[in-house]
Design an enzyme around this catalytic site. Structure first.
Site, PDB file in Angstrom:
ATOM      1  CD  GLU A 298      69.604 -25.813 -27.812  1.00 11.29           C
ATOM      2  OE1 GLU A 298      69.802 -26.832 -28.503  1.00 11.29           O
ATOM      3  OE2 GLU A 298      69.619 -24.682 -28.259  1.00 11.29           O
ATOM      4  CB  CYS A 332      69.271 -24.855 -31.776  1.00  8.32           C
ATOM      5  SG  CYS A 332      69.174 -23.241 -31.093  1.00  8.32           S
TER       6      CYS A 332
END
Ligand SMILES: *[C@@H]1O[C@H](CO)[C@@H](O)[C@H](O)[C@H]1NC(C)=O
Ligand SMILES: *[C@@H]1O[C@H](CO)[C@@H](O)[C@H](O)[C@H]1NC(C)=O
Ligand SMILES: *[C@@H]1O[C@H](CO)[C@@H](O)[C@H](O)[C@H]1NC(C)=O
Length: 596
Positions: A298, A332
């Site tokens: 990720e 993120c």
């Protein structure tokens, strides 16, 4: 009639009982977690609370210690060892032993472990948020949204749905295997490794831990060198909960250190989950290729936030600012590029500017501030470079928030919320992940243009699309190449913990969270067995038993047509032929065939 009413009474009584049972709170033990060295209770100041001046560059790695300090005040928090590879291996070996025991634990026990954690979290929200706030510089509200709510949502989802998704799943057996039963079984994979980022030290630690432990694995997590102090405290909560359910104490390991520690972890575990930058992600994948373990990466994003002209502008402006400033923009899946339709462009920037101008950034625990600090000090320099580059190429700052009372030592750790207009894709600010409180806004005229711009990125994590017409927003979102799409909202996907989270392109691959993330902690085994055992057992048809009959291939041809032919008549004809070939079967010798 007389037969019915006792049944009705029974059903009614059952419903009443069920309802009454719901009113009884579950019996969940409380745990004690030592907080004496992390909380300033006012009576005794912590010994080490001097101002810390971090050395520039990587010199801090030389003394093999992870130094921790509060970014918003520069108060020293303490240090932790940078674990050498041998100790990492030992930690994984211990976790491996613990996993062997935990693998056979019941789901009832695993749920009790989750409930104990949930109870502690709900009763200690302020403690958990304060520790996160001190270690990363985020505000208490940002911590509540990103650390507490997300984690509680995840636990609640695992409690209600987790077992269901880990049970064997039956699948169709197809035509040739009609007499078989086929299913997928989910076994723990062993020791999961996770290397997690600093932006949400509580959630980033709990998120992989919860999925791994619930699915019967053990886990060793390397916390970031920028959030080790909080990570080590949160580890105590996990240890206390493990002890309370009688789980092996080494089932979860939390380790501190730098790249060397992380590499050693990758080489020792059975699966690695990494949350961080694309550069380090590639390194991890390279190292994981040695042992061929699965990786979930990720790696952040450059998420587009698209606003069509038919929206309620003042509402969307509020969402846009939260999407950009949450945790000082260190998300993120934060909104990093804003595309706004030309017809509402000026209204939108006016609304957004008004809100951003009302935002004050400051040390979150020293006053009421809307936004906190930047966690890593080199980072504000990078943000400034991105802004300068955009200004050089024709962009313009139209609004900034203000600073509260910043300590002199911590000014490097603050960056004002900044609204930038006239942005375009020649600017690094529209291409590189900023991870900061900057809102670059660009105008678009048609939906196609918005899609093209949103898609023009190395990253592909998420997007948010706003339109008064739900179907128009969905249509735009469906054409953007990314892993997570919010329609008329921002980050709502992450609150639905049944959904997978992850991206494409440089945002990485594999999914954590949701069913996919839970099953990704498993060895997925496909199992086939006879459906009507022992009445119907599988035998190899005579014509293709060794030695293969002369009509062996002819038999195969008919069999294939019988099973897969498009016309039912052809299939029936083939069936007759198959039966005939079986009955007239005569074995041939291969020597005879060769001499033919
Ligand atoms: C990881 O990979 C790097 C370079 O690809 C290599 O130098 C290093 O030794 C590897 N680490 C481990 C623990 O295998
Ligand atoms: C970006 O904007 C600047 C200034 O308005 C302009 O000179 C430049 O050509 C634009 N670049 C692109 C790729 O549109
Ligand atoms: C979006 O980008 C992907 C790959 O980067 C590409 O395959 C796709 O065709 C693009 N779609 C649009 C609508 O531009």
């Amino acid at each position: 009639m007389a037969f019915w009413w006792p049944l009705l009474v029974l059903v009614f009584a059952y419903a009443i009982c069920k309802f009454l049972l719901m009113l009884i709170p579950p019996n969940v033990p409380s745990i004690e977690v030592d907080t004496s060295d992390v909380v300033d209770d006012g009576t005794h100041a912590r010994d080490n609370s001097f101002i810390y001046i971090p050395p520039r560059g990587r010199t801090q790695q030389i003394d093999r210690k992870v130094q921790c300090y509060e970014p918003a005040t520069m108060k020293y928090l303490g240090h932790f060892p940078a674990l050498p590879p041998s100790e990492v291996k030992e930690c994984v070996a211990q976790a491996r032993k613990a996993q062997k025991i935990w693998a056979s634990s019941s789901f009832k026990k695993r749920r009790q472990f989750l409930r104990i954690l949930l109870k502690y979290i709900i009763e200690h929200q302020d403690l958990i948020c304060e520790i996160s706030s001190r270690d990363t510089g985020k505000t208490m509200v940002d911590a509540s949204l990103g650390e507490i709510m997300t984690t509680c949502e995840k636990i609640t989802w695992l409690l209600s749905d987790g077992e269901k998704w880990l049970k064997p799943e039956y699948r169709s057996s197809g035509r040739s295997m009609l007499h078989k039963r086929s299913k997928v079984e989910f076994y723990p994979i062993g020791v999961v490794g996770a290397i997690v980022s600093w932006n949400y030290p509580f959630h980033n630690l709990f998120n992989p831990m919860l999925a791994a432990v619930f699915s019967g694995n053990s886990i060793v997590i390397k916390v970031s060198e920028h959030a080790s102090w909080s990570g080590c405290f949160y580890f105590r909560i996990i240890q206390a909960a493990l002890a309370a359910v009688g789980a092996p104490e080494n089932l979860v390991g939390v380790i501190t250190g730098f790249a060397e520690t992380g590499e050693a972890l990758v080489s020792a575990v059975d699966k690695i989950i990494f949350v961080g930058s694309p550069g380090v992600g590639k390194q991890i994948m390279r190292n994981a290729s040695d042992t061929l373990i699965p990786v979930t990466l990720e790696l952040g994003g450059k998420d587009a936030f698209i606003v069509c002209e038919d929206v309620d502008v003042s509402h969307v402006a509020q969402v846009a600012v939260r999407a950009s400033l949450q945790s000082s923009g260190q998300n993120c899946a934060g909104a990093e590029r804003f595309y706004v339709h030309k017809d509402i462009y000026s209204k939108f920037i006016c609304e957004v500017s008004k809100i951003v101008k009302s935002v004050t950034a400051g040390p979150p625990l020293m006053g009421k501030y809307d936004m906190g600090a930047i966690c890593v000090h080199e980072h504000s320099e990078k943000l400034q470079n991105l802004v300068d580059d955009a200004l050089d190429k024709g962009a313009e700052i139209i609004a900034r928030g203000s600073f509260g009372n910043l300590g002199e030592d911590a000014v490097d750790h603050f960056f004002p919320p900044t609204v930038i207009v006239n942005a375009n894709h020649s600017m690094k600010l529209m291409k590189e992940e900023a991870f900061g409180p900057i809102m670059p806004i660009m105008k678009f005229s048609t939906d196609e243009e918005a899609i093209r711009l949103a898609n023009d990125s190395n990253y592909g994590l998420g997007c948010a699309v706003f339109s008064g017409s739900q179907s128009r927003a969905k249509e735009i979102a469906s054409q953007i190449h990314c892993g997570v799409a919010a329609v008329n909202d921002f980050a709502s996907n992450y609150m639905c913990q049944s959904l997978p989270f992850g991206g494409v392109k440089h945002s990485g691959f594999g999914r954590f969270a949701g069913v996919e993330g839970l099953r990704a902690c498993c060895l997925v085994k496909s199992v086939v067995e006879d459906r009507w055992w022992p009445y119907i057992k599988t035998k190899i048809p005579k014509p293709i038993q060794y030695p293969v009959a002369e009509n062996g291939f002819e038999f195969q041809e008919s069999l294939v047509e019988m099973l897969y032919g498009l016309s039912i008549w052809d299939r029936l004809r083939a069936l007759v032929n198959v039966l005939k070939l079986i009955s007239e079967h005569k074995p041939s010798s291969s020597s005879k065939r060769r001499s033919d």
